[in-house]
Enzyme design. Structure first.
Site, short mmCIF file in Angstrom:
data_model
loop_
_atom_site.label_atom_id
_atom_site.label_comp_id
_atom_site.label_asym_id
_atom_site.label_seq_id
_atom_site.Cartn_x
_atom_site.Cartn_y
_atom_site.Cartn_z
N ARG A 118 -11.83 -18.88 5.81
CA ARG A 118 -10.92 -18.87 6.56
C ARG A 118 -11.18 -18.96 8.18
NH1 ARG A 118 -6.26 -14.58 4.05
NH2 ARG A 118 -5.76 -15.82 2.21
N ALA A 124 0.76 -1.27 -0.01
CA ALA A 124 -0.04 0.09 0.07
C ALA A 124 0.81 1.21 0.05
CB ALA A 124 -0.97 -0.08 1.19
N GLY A 149 1.23 -14.58 -0.02
CA GLY A 149 1.12 -15.47 -1.11
C GLY A 149 0.93 -14.46 -2.38
#
Length: 595
Positions: A413, A144, A176
């Site tokens: 998740r 970012a 990832g």
């Protein structure tokens, strides 16, 4: 032949000189140590019992995290003639491996190094003025932060990036790196023709239990494609040309995969682009407070390096891109007491959350702080994500110690994490075969993980299921019955047990791979409240002039749960928005002052 005494004396003197020269000549030896990702081999030249030079012959460490190990730390070893120095924060394993290699070389050379290296290492003040001014100040050198700085610079603003760690990248580096993008250029190759930004937005909104801000989410998904093309065409990020991941909670396969299947591809390219644009990135510089004027506008940052104070004024604004607080165990437990000392963290050591309180003191509203996500498939030893087990997105199954499937492998998740914690021992086994591996390519993409997990005894490669049963201690009869049942339900829509949304894959043939996994703290959904313009908002929902935020430091995008692959979309989309907006603030201020 005879020699008189005079000639013998001369000969003896000459031999003595040669002997002294031989003793004083430089000696070069090699040494080895073990870093985080493999062996580190160095070549060290000694002269008069001192290190003259060090050459790194081979190493497999992360090129971004370990950069200062093989530059600053290496130089300090030579400067102090010592391998007893502090490790580089965030690269401790690489540092220890490098220092061990130097010590090994010294031992072979018969050289005794100084034991007081840290004491003799004098801090050298960098040429940084105590007070400086820029159009835009970016705090945090992850994805970012780099996106914000690059866009601010492209807009025409002067910009500086402050990073508290010795190296750049943060969580963006060790992730990832997959990036969800609807209507991306790979989807048609895989037959995915009916995706859309709105479908992606609804998946994200529903995946966060409708607690996210839908206007912010629609900005995320609506600008995802243009941002992915920016990363590919302007920054130079390489993506796998014919492969996508479908993370849990998504209804379409839409996650672009960077080459290497980690965030290293992004951060190396973003860092190089920032360097080519002449953007200063100051590491070891910790922001401690936001500066404000009498109207409440944020006008800069107070920071510290090596105990010395610095001030960076920002004409247009400050962009906070400091990440979350997943590595701060006390802060995690404060907001979610159920996530106690049992849990390790996948996060970078930089993810400690102080900047959120800094923003709060400047008037920003912190929201959704209790929503903290665990990543379900992590190494039981270190707590890090098992990227090699991303084979789950292409058909790998999850088994408990009884050899039973207990959850859909592509669930959210949080759902999978909670399901694992209910199993015997609170862990799972991830099982796949070469048929799945040939699609996922995870073993090929993560050889360091393959070696490390195999070595520490949490992973095994087997030719048959009997070997898998012996390794995992799962009853063979149960394991065989589960695999046979999976094989009877392959293909989309045929999983009668857990309704696997992508379809189960045949597991009847080896070679097999199996790895043990546990949940670890991974992502903090809470943070600074922002609007679609990346402006930080106060408790009334009003923008705080001069303050922008992007990435995991924000708290309204993901609701209760972040879907996999949305992090990189989030950090790049809103990083770019924040950097450009802060730059326009600065340029507008300059125009007003001139007129």
């Amino acid at each position: 032949m005879r020699f008189n005494k005079a000639s013998m004396a001369v000969a003896a003197a000459v031999m003595s000189v040669f002997a002294l020269q031989a003793f004083a000549s430089p000696v070069t030896t090699t040494g080895t140590g073990v870093g985080k990702d493999g062996e580190i081999k160095v070549e060290v030249t000694f002269d008069a019992n001192r290190i003259q030079s060090i050459k790194v012959l081979s190493q497999q460490e992360n090129p971004v995290l370990s950069k200062k190990v093989f530059t600053d730390l290496k130089d300090n070893v030579v400067k102090t003639n010592s391998a007893d120095l502090d490790v580089v924060s965030g690269a401790s394993f690489s540092s220890r491996g490098f220092l061990a290699a130097v010590k090994d070389a010294a031992k072979k050379a018969g050289v005794t190094l100084s034991k007081d290296g840290q004491k003799s290492l004098k801090k050298v003040s960098k040429a940084i003025p105590a007070k400086s001014g820029y159009d835009v100040v970016v705090v945090g050198a992850g994805g970012a932060g780099f996106a914000a700085a690059i866009e601010a610079k492209r807009t025409g603003a002067s910009v500086v990036v402050l990073e508290k760690m010795p190296s750049v990248g943060g969580n963006s580096l060790i992730s990832g790196g997959e990036m969800n993008v609807a209507r991306n250029w790979v989807q048609p190759k895989l037959g995915v023709l009916d995706d859309s930004p709105e479908r992606h937005a609804q998946d994200t909104y529903i995946g966060g239990d409708k607690k996210g801000d839908l206007s912010v989410i629609r900005t995320l998904t609506g600008r995802a494609l243009e941002t992915a093309k920016w990363a590919r065409d302007y920054v130079g990020v390489r993506f796998e040309p014919d492969n996508l991941f479908m993370f849990g909670g998504h209804t379409r396969k839409r996650a672009l995969i960077p080459v290497g299947q980690t965030g290293t591809e992004f951060i190396t390219k973003l860092s190089a682009k920032a360097d080519s644009l002449g953007i200063p990135v100051i590491t070891n510089m910790k922001a401690v407070e936001l500066l404000r004027d009498s109207t409440g506008r944020v006008t800069g940052v107070k920071a510290e390096m090596d105990g010395r104070p610095y001030e960076f004024d920002a004409k247009g604004g400050v962009v906070l891109a400091t990440g979350g607080f997943g590595h701060n165990a006390a802060m995690v437990k404060k907001y979610n007491p159920s996530l106690d000392e049992r849990f390790k963290s996948t996060d970078s050591p930089s993810a400690t959350g102080e900047a959120l309180y800094m923003a709060e003191r400047a008037g920003a509203s912190l929201v959704n702080m209790q929503y903290i996500q665990t990543y379900p498939i992590c190494d039981p030893v270190s707590g890090t994500i098992e990227l090699i087990a991303d084979a789950r997105f292409d058909g790998a199954i999850l088994l408990n110690q009884k050899g039973e499937r207990f959850v859909e492998e592509l669930e959210r998740r949080d759902v999978i994490s909670h399901a694992i914690l209910r199993q015997p021992g609170a862990y799972t086994w991830v099982l796949w075969n070469d048929k799945i591996g040939s699609v996922s390519k995870t073993v090929e993409a993560h050889p360091d993980e393959y070696a490390a997990f195999t070595k520490n005894g949490t992973m095994k490669t087997c030719d048959d299921l009997k070997c898998v049963a012996d390794f995992t201690k799962i009853p063979y009869k149960n394991l065989k019955a589960t695999v046979d049942r999976v094989d009877s339900m392959t293909g989309k829509g045929n999983d009668r047990d857990f309704h696997h949304r992508a379809g189960l894959v045949d597991l009847s043939q080896g070679r097999y791979y199996v790895v043990k996994a546990v949940p670890s703290i991974h992502h903090t959904m809470g943070g600074i409240r922002i609007n679609p313009k990346a402006q930080a908002l106060n408790a009334k929902g009003e923008p705080i002039p001069g303050l922008y935020a992007a990435g995991e430091a924000t708290g309204v995008t993901h609701g209760t749960n972040r879907l996999g692959g949305n992090a990189y979309t989030d950090i790049l989309v809103f990083g770019r928005i924040a950097g450009e907006a802060a730059a326009w603030d600065a340029l507008s201020a300059s125009y007003r002052n001139k007129n």
